[in-house]
Design a protein around this motif. Sequence first.
Motif, PDB file in Angstrom:
ATOM      1  N   MET A  46      13.832  -0.452  15.377  1.00 56.50           N
ATOM      2  CA  MET A  46      12.477   0.071  15.155  1.00 56.50           C
ATOM      3  C   MET A  46      11.510  -0.322  16.263  1.00 56.50           C
ATOM      4  O   MET A  46      10.323  -0.484  16.041  1.00 56.50           O
ATOM      5  CB  MET A  46      11.947  -0.419  13.801  1.00 56.50           C
ATOM      6  N   GLY A  47      12.017  -0.492  17.481  1.00 58.30           N
ATOM      7  CA  GLY A  47      11.162  -0.777  18.620  1.00 58.30           C
ATOM      8  C   GLY A  47      10.638  -2.193  18.698  1.00 58.30           C
ATOM      9  O   GLY A  47       9.761  -2.496  19.511  1.00 58.30           O
ATOM     10  N   LYS A  48      11.181  -3.092  17.882  1.00 59.17           N
ATOM     11  CA  LYS A  48      10.664  -4.460  17.853  1.00 59.17           C
ATOM     12  C   LYS A  48      11.159  -5.297  19.023  1.00 59.17           C
ATOM     13  O   LYS A  48      10.521  -6.281  19.402  1.00 59.17           O
ATOM     14  CB  LYS A  48      11.048  -5.120  16.527  1.00 59.17           C
ATOM     15  N   ILE A  49      12.306  -4.957  19.582  1.00 58.72           N
ATOM     16  CA  ILE A  49      12.898  -5.725  20.675  1.00 58.72           C
ATOM     17  C   ILE A  49      12.906  -4.868  21.937  1.00 58.72           C
ATOM     18  O   ILE A  49      13.486  -3.782  21.949  1.00 58.72           O
ATOM     19  CB  ILE A  49      14.328  -6.175  20.328  1.00 58.72           C
ATOM     20  N   ILE A  50      12.255  -5.363  22.980  1.00 58.93           N
ATOM     21  CA  ILE A  50      12.166  -4.634  24.247  1.00 58.93           C
ATOM     22  C   ILE A  50      13.246  -5.156  25.185  1.00 58.93           C
ATOM     23  O   ILE A  50      13.478  -6.364  25.287  1.00 58.93           O
ATOM     24  CB  ILE A  50      10.776  -4.820  24.881  1.00 58.93           C
TER      25      ILE A  50
END
Length: 324
Positions: A46-50
């Motif tokens: 969900m886009g939490k880790i880049i």
Amino acid sequence: MRLPLCPLPIIRSAFCCTQRRTSKQLCRSLSGVTMRLVQFSHNDDMGKIIRVGVEQGAGLDVVDLKAYDPSMPSTMKELLELGDKGLESAQRALDSGQCVVKRSDIKLLSPVLAPEKVVCVGMNYRDHCLEQNAPIPKEPIVFSKFPSAITGPYDDILLPSESQEVDWEVELAFVIGRKGKHIKEEDALSHVAGFTIANDVSARDWQMRRNGKQWLLGKTFDTFCPLGPALVTTDAVTDPHKLGVRCLVNGDTVQDSSTEQMIFGIEKLVAWVSRFMTLSPGDVFLTGTPPGVGVFRTPPVFLKKGDVVECQIDQLGSIINKVV
């Protein structure tokens, strides 16, 4: 017409940027590597880790740098702060062919998030000056966007209720890779990590009539700086001064020009701005837009909900953003 997104060959430059050079020997990059660097997140987190990665070719699968080497940084800015060491490590990861993630399993983010500065240049194409009956600038016109305006290459542009005159502006962007102040023009490209595409989305009512006619508020609404899809390293671009630049709205070409038409080139912009402030790795420069923006059409044309804006630049690819 859409640009073909052809994979770029992976080669190394024989010229070393750390060597002493004369004014006629321009260093074009940090380390001589040719890559398409990206920031991404996995669809399942969900886009939490880049993560930072390297495309195996334009639009192809991506090598996950952190998975290849856990000591590698998680953001592009941190990678650039490592200088040559970071880019050479990324090249090794790409050459290994390991830790590849499928393009369908990830979401591309802006190549740079939360830069220290977003430096913009106004009226930097002759024909753009002519379409608004404005004099040709004798020195760069510099303004800024807040970093919070940055959004991804395929994210939506949010149409703010505060403006009724939102416009498009395709622009060549570049990212600083080496810190510097009072940089000479002949050294400028050695401070540039690479190039990407930007849309300098602009609320013309706030830019031209409101807020004392200062440009900042009209330029810096949330999502008003789509950026991407990749940071293409300097040596991977044949000649940044001769790139085709196009913008399409709902498939119709509205801007079609070349960076040859810029009044102030990349070297001049780096040298000029570094007279006033220290440039840092991750700083983003938007180099100005060519003619064809909506506000100077007869009658004026502005973006509306449901429009799709595509910005294309030769050798870099395209970004596509829906207006919502």
